[in-house]
Write a protein that holds these residues in place. Structure first.
Motif, PDB file in Angstrom:
ATOM      1  N   ASN A  54      48.122  43.872  -7.149  1.00  0.00           N
ATOM      2  CA  ASN A  54      48.229  42.417  -7.269  1.00  0.00           C
ATOM      3  C   ASN A  54      49.093  42.014  -8.455  1.00  0.00           C
ATOM      4  O   ASN A  54      49.899  41.077  -8.365  1.00  0.00           O
ATOM      5  N   LYS A  55      48.916  42.730  -9.567  1.00  0.00           N
ATOM      6  CA  LYS A  55      49.712  42.428 -10.758  1.00  0.00           C
ATOM      7  C   LYS A  55      51.188  42.730 -10.508  1.00  0.00           C
ATOM      8  O   LYS A  55      52.075  41.978 -10.942  1.00  0.00           O
ATOM      9  N   SER A  56      51.463  43.814  -9.803  1.00  0.00           N
ATOM     10  CA  SER A  56      52.846  44.174  -9.495  1.00  0.00           C
ATOM     11  C   SER A  56      53.503  43.115  -8.614  1.00  0.00           C
ATOM     12  O   SER A  56      54.630  42.670  -8.883  1.00  0.00           O
ATOM     13  N   LEU A  57      52.797  42.691  -7.568  1.00  0.00           N
ATOM     14  CA  LEU A  57      53.337  41.661  -6.674  1.00  0.00           C
ATOM     15  C   LEU A  57      53.535  40.330  -7.408  1.00  0.00           C
ATOM     16  O   LEU A  57      54.547  39.643  -7.214  1.00  0.00           O
ATOM     17  N   LYS A  58      52.581  40.000  -8.255  1.00  0.00           N
ATOM     18  CA  LYS A  58      52.686  38.766  -9.048  1.00  0.00           C
ATOM     19  C   LYS A  58      53.892  38.831  -9.983  1.00  0.00           C
ATOM     20  O   LYS A  58      54.612  37.839 -10.158  1.00  0.00           O
ATOM     21  N   THR A  59      54.128  40.011 -10.575  1.00  0.00           N
ATOM     22  CA  THR A  59      55.265  40.179 -11.483  1.00  0.00           C
ATOM     23  C   THR A  59      56.590  40.051 -10.742  1.00  0.00           C
ATOM     24  O   THR A  59      57.548  39.458 -11.249  1.00  0.00           O
ATOM     25  N   VAL A  60      56.650  40.588  -9.530  1.00  0.00           N
ATOM     26  CA  VAL A  60      57.865  40.452  -8.708  1.00  0.00           C
ATOM     27  C   VAL A  60      58.159  38.975  -8.459  1.00  0.00           C
ATOM     28  O   VAL A  60      59.300  38.505  -8.658  1.00  0.00           O
ATOM     29  N   ARG A  61      57.142  38.232  -8.052  1.00  0.00           N
ATOM     30  CA  ARG A  61      57.342  36.801  -7.763  1.00  0.00           C
ATOM     31  C   ARG A  61      57.715  36.029  -9.024  1.00  0.00           C
ATOM     32  O   ARG A  61      58.556  35.123  -8.988  1.00  0.00           O
ATOM     33  N   HIS A  62      57.108  36.415 -10.150  1.00  0.00           N
ATOM     34  CA  HIS A  62      57.430  35.769 -11.425  1.00  0.00           C
ATOM     35  C   HIS A  62      58.889  36.021 -11.802  1.00  0.00           C
ATOM     36  O   HIS A  62      59.602  35.104 -12.237  1.00  0.00           O
ATOM     37  N   GLY A  76      59.130  52.073  -7.889  1.00  0.00           N
ATOM     38  CA  GLY A  76      57.895  52.672  -8.363  1.00  0.00           C
ATOM     39  C   GLY A  76      56.802  52.825  -7.321  1.00  0.00           C
ATOM     40  O   GLY A  76      57.021  52.759  -6.107  1.00  0.00           O
ATOM     41  N   CYS A  77      55.576  53.012  -7.823  1.00  0.00           N
ATOM     42  CA  CYS A  77      54.451  53.431  -6.986  1.00  0.00           C
ATOM     43  C   CYS A  77      54.029  52.381  -5.965  1.00  0.00           C
ATOM     44  O   CYS A  77      53.710  52.708  -4.818  1.00  0.00           O
ATOM     45  N   MET A  78      53.996  51.102  -6.355  1.00  0.00           N
ATOM     46  CA  MET A  78      53.559  50.084  -5.411  1.00  0.00           C
ATOM     47  C   MET A  78      54.570  49.905  -4.283  1.00  0.00           C
ATOM     48  O   MET A  78      54.189  49.746  -3.118  1.00  0.00           O
ATOM     49  N   SER A  79      55.854  49.950  -4.609  1.00  0.00           N
ATOM     50  CA  SER A  79      56.854  49.818  -3.542  1.00  0.00           C
ATOM     51  C   SER A  79      56.874  51.075  -2.665  1.00  0.00           C
ATOM     52  O   SER A  79      57.156  50.992  -1.465  1.00  0.00           O
ATOM     53  N   GLN A  80      56.561  52.233  -3.247  1.00  0.00           N
ATOM     54  CA  GLN A  80      56.425  53.456  -2.452  1.00  0.00           C
ATOM     55  C   GLN A  80      55.269  53.323  -1.466  1.00  0.00           C
ATOM     56  O   GLN A  80      55.365  53.736  -0.307  1.00  0.00           O
ATOM     57  N   ASN A  81      54.188  52.707  -1.918  1.00  0.00           N
ATOM     58  CA  ASN A  81      52.963  52.605  -1.138  1.00  0.00           C
ATOM     59  C   ASN A  81      52.959  51.423  -0.170  1.00  0.00           C
ATOM     60  O   ASN A  81      52.384  51.509   0.920  1.00  0.00           O
ATOM     61  N   LYS A  82      53.601  50.319  -0.562  1.00  0.00           N
ATOM     62  CA  LYS A  82      53.508  49.087   0.228  1.00  0.00           C
ATOM     63  C   LYS A  82      54.869  48.417   0.376  1.00  0.00           C
ATOM     64  O   LYS A  82      55.050  47.250   0.035  1.00  0.00           O
ATOM     65  N   LYS A  83      55.820  49.159   0.905  1.00  0.00           N
ATOM     66  CA  LYS A  83      57.182  48.648   1.014  1.00  0.00           C
ATOM     67  C   LYS A  83      57.262  47.409   1.903  1.00  0.00           C
ATOM     68  O   LYS A  83      58.062  46.509   1.644  1.00  0.00           O
ATOM     69  N   GLU A  84      56.407  47.352   2.945  1.00  0.00           N
ATOM     70  CA  GLU A  84      56.450  46.200   3.848  1.00  0.00           C
ATOM     71  C   GLU A  84      56.086  44.912   3.113  1.00  0.00           C
ATOM     72  O   GLU A  84      56.721  43.863   3.327  1.00  0.00           O
ATOM     73  N   GLU A  85      55.078  44.976   2.238  1.00  0.00           N
ATOM     74  CA  GLU A  85      54.672  43.791   1.488  1.00  0.00           C
ATOM     75  C   GLU A  85      55.770  43.344   0.539  1.00  0.00           C
ATOM     76  O   GLU A  85      55.993  42.153   0.343  1.00  0.00           O
ATOM     77  N   VAL A  86      56.469  44.315  -0.059  1.00  0.00           N
ATOM     78  CA  VAL A  86      57.551  43.979  -0.985  1.00  0.00           C
ATOM     79  C   VAL A  86      58.707  43.325  -0.236  1.00  0.00           C
ATOM     80  O   VAL A  86      59.271  42.323  -0.682  1.00  0.00           O
ATOM     81  N   LEU A  87      59.051  43.886   0.928  1.00  0.00           N
ATOM     82  CA  LEU A  87      60.181  43.361   1.702  1.00  0.00           C
ATOM     83  C   LEU A  87      59.923  41.944   2.217  1.00  0.00           C
ATOM     84  O   LEU A  87      60.863  41.203   2.498  1.00  0.00           O
ATOM     85  N   LYS A  88      58.658  41.581   2.350  1.00  0.00           N
ATOM     86  CA  LYS A  88      58.315  40.232   2.818  1.00  0.00           C
ATOM     87  C   LYS A  88      58.616  39.155   1.775  1.00  0.00           C
ATOM     88  O   LYS A  88      58.703  37.975   2.097  1.00  0.00           O
ATOM     89  N   ILE A  89      58.753  39.563   0.518  1.00  0.00           N
ATOM     90  CA  ILE A  89      58.974  38.595  -0.558  1.00  0.00           C
ATOM     91  C   ILE A  89      60.429  38.144  -0.554  1.00  0.00           C
ATOM     92  O   ILE A  89      61.342  38.956  -0.715  1.00  0.00           O
ATOM     93  N   ASP A  90      60.631  36.871  -0.339  1.00  0.00           N
ATOM     94  CA  ASP A  90      61.982  36.317  -0.306  1.00  0.00           C
ATOM     95  C   ASP A  90      62.630  36.421  -1.684  1.00  0.00           C
ATOM     96  O   ASP A  90      62.068  35.953  -2.676  1.00  0.00           O
ATOM     97  N   GLY A  91      63.780  37.072  -1.739  1.00  0.00           N
ATOM     98  CA  GLY A  91      64.485  37.199  -3.017  1.00  0.00           C
ATOM     99  C   GLY A  91      64.602  38.615  -3.517  1.00  0.00           C
ATOM    100  O   GLY A  91      65.343  38.884  -4.471  1.00  0.00           O
ATOM    101  N   VAL A  92      63.897  39.568  -2.885  1.00  0.00           N
ATOM    102  CA  VAL A  92      63.992  40.977  -3.277  1.00  0.00           C
ATOM    103  C   VAL A  92      65.243  41.587  -2.654  1.00  0.00           C
ATOM    104  O   VAL A  92      65.462  41.480  -1.445  1.00  0.00           O
TER     105      VAL A  92
END
Length: 428
Positions: A54-62, A76-92
């Motif tokens: 949650n902190k990683s995703l919040k930091t990306v949005r920030h 890093g580890c969160m994007s390795q583990n949850k790439k789909e959630e990261v790709l959903k964030i507009d702006g990455v």
């Protein structure tokens, strides 16, 4: 172009962020703080717990919000583990896992040319060590990553799945990197990895004790610290190295996770409390003043009140000097996630609070052992006219002093505890 790096999680991530920073600066990019506007924002993520996700995703949005026109890189580890959630964030714009950080410049240069979103996630189950060299000469303490991956598969842990198999850095490369750091003024080197003490298990006839022995021979290296080591890796060979090399500091971080044998078995840890206690006793016969810090997970599935009390008694018996306490966090894909009798969050919080109170008591008790003793510490920063730094056994020291003493060995007498510091005065 300006860049900044947000770093979450462990010391391995810190090292890898520093490597990425060096690579970018060597190519002419200018680093700014995360509080400043940047053309490129890199978020080096962590996934060890749900909170970390949650902190990683919040930091990306920030980072996206603060740097609207920037190139956003998530690694890093969160994007390795949850790439789909990261790709959903507009702006990455660029998503990397735990392979490719050493090629950060190439990824960014390619994006600048093509403007095409890049996803590069590799299978971590059969990979080799990614070579990285750190040329960071602006701090007293330097981290050197010597190992990556973990084969332990503790039932609660996602890290083996996102960091992959155990793999070691070539010993000559490690020695060369440490020599370079020492020659540029670093007095203390911290060896780090995901499973640091397992270094060399994939090498021919060269293990962690061999590496320590070779590093201790480096001229002008004053302190060698291990970021963390498992109790099962404290072999007789290692203990012999510890006994014969005073460069190795009087501080070790050794994860306990639980002081209950039944919980340890459910966790798939590779020891019981008797084994753990006996190893610590061996260490303290060699180094009586050794500071031993640890990690403890509370609220593991099925942890009864009796098992929790057993953990408290084990902690007191070992006389740890500080606890890093974590409430158990369910990680999808791990064995523990499927276990019955998941503990209520309220109970977890209560147990965390009890352990944190105990940690403070243990820390103060250890500090008080050194009142009126002479020690050497290395100041790392100055704040409000006080120099702040650590002794070899990781006492957090604060004394009145001048900025020119930062990075120097300073002989002091310790006077009293002002938690979280122990206050000293300079010897004349």
């Amino acid at each position: 172009m300006k860049f900044n790096i947000y770093t979450l999680g462990c010391k391995v991530n810190t090292y890898e962020s520093n490597v990425m920073s060096d690579l970018l600066k060597n190519k002419g990019y200018i680093e700014v703080s995360v509080d400043e506007k940047a053309d490129i924002s890199i978020i080096n993520t962590c996934t060890v717990t749900n909170t970390a996700d949650n902190k990683s995703l919040k930091t990306v949005r920030h980072a996206i919000k603060e740097n609207k026109d920037a190139i956003i890189v998530v690694v890093g580890c969160m994007s390795q583990n949850k790439k789909e959630e990261v790709l959903k964030i507009d702006g990455v714009d660029i998503v990397l896992g735990n392979i490719g950080k050493s090629k950060i410049v190439e990824y960014i240069d390619e994006y600048i040319k093509t403007k095409n979103q890049k996803l590069d996630i590799y299978d971590m189950m059969d990979t080799t060590f990614e070579p990285m060299i750190l040329n960071n000469f602006n701090k007293t303490r330097a981290f050197v990553k010597i190992q990556d991956g973990c084969n332990n598969y503790c039932s609660y842990c996602i890290i083996p799945y996102v960091r992959g198999n155990v793999r070691s850095k070539d010993s000559l490369s490690v020695i060369k990197e440490v020599k370079e750091l020492v020659s540029n003024g670093h007095k203390e080197i911290v060896l780090t990895g995901i499973h640091t003490g397992h270094y060399g298990s994939d090498l021919d006839n060269y293990n962690f004790s061999n590496l320590l022995t070779d590093l201790c021979k480096i001229e002008k290296l004053e302190r060698l610290r291990i970021s963390s080591i498992e109790i099962t890796e404290l072999t007789d060979e290692f203990l012999s190295v510890l006994e014969n090399n005073k460069i190795l500091v009087d501080h070790m971080h050794i994860p306990l996770q639980s002081g209950s044998d039944t919980v340890l078995k459910r966790m798939n840890r590779k020891y019981d409390k008797k084994y753990f206690i006996e190893k610590i006793e061996k260490i303290r016969k060699i180094r009586p003043d050794m500071s031993v810090t640890t990690d403890v997970i509370t609220g593991f599935p099925g942890e009864t009140e009796e098992e929790f009390k057993e953990t408290i008694e084990t902690i007191k018996k070992v006389e740890f000097t500080k606890l890093h306490v974590f409430p158990y966090s369910r990680r999808k894909g791990t064995v523990a996630d499927e276990m019955e009798n998941q503990i209520d969050e309220k109970i977890k919080k209560e147990r965390v609070k009890i352990l944190m109170t105990l940690s403070k008591e243990l820390e103060i008790k250890y500090m008080e052992k050194f009142i009126d003793k002479e020690v050497v510490f290395i100041p790392e920063i100055i704040k409000d006219e006080y120099l702040i730094g650590h002794t070899g056994n990781y006492l957090n020291v604060k004394i009145k002093g001048e900025e020119n003493l930062i990075g120097e060995n300073v002989k002091i007498k310790l006077k009293y505890v002002e938690y979280p510091y122990i206050i000293g005065c300079k010897e004349k």
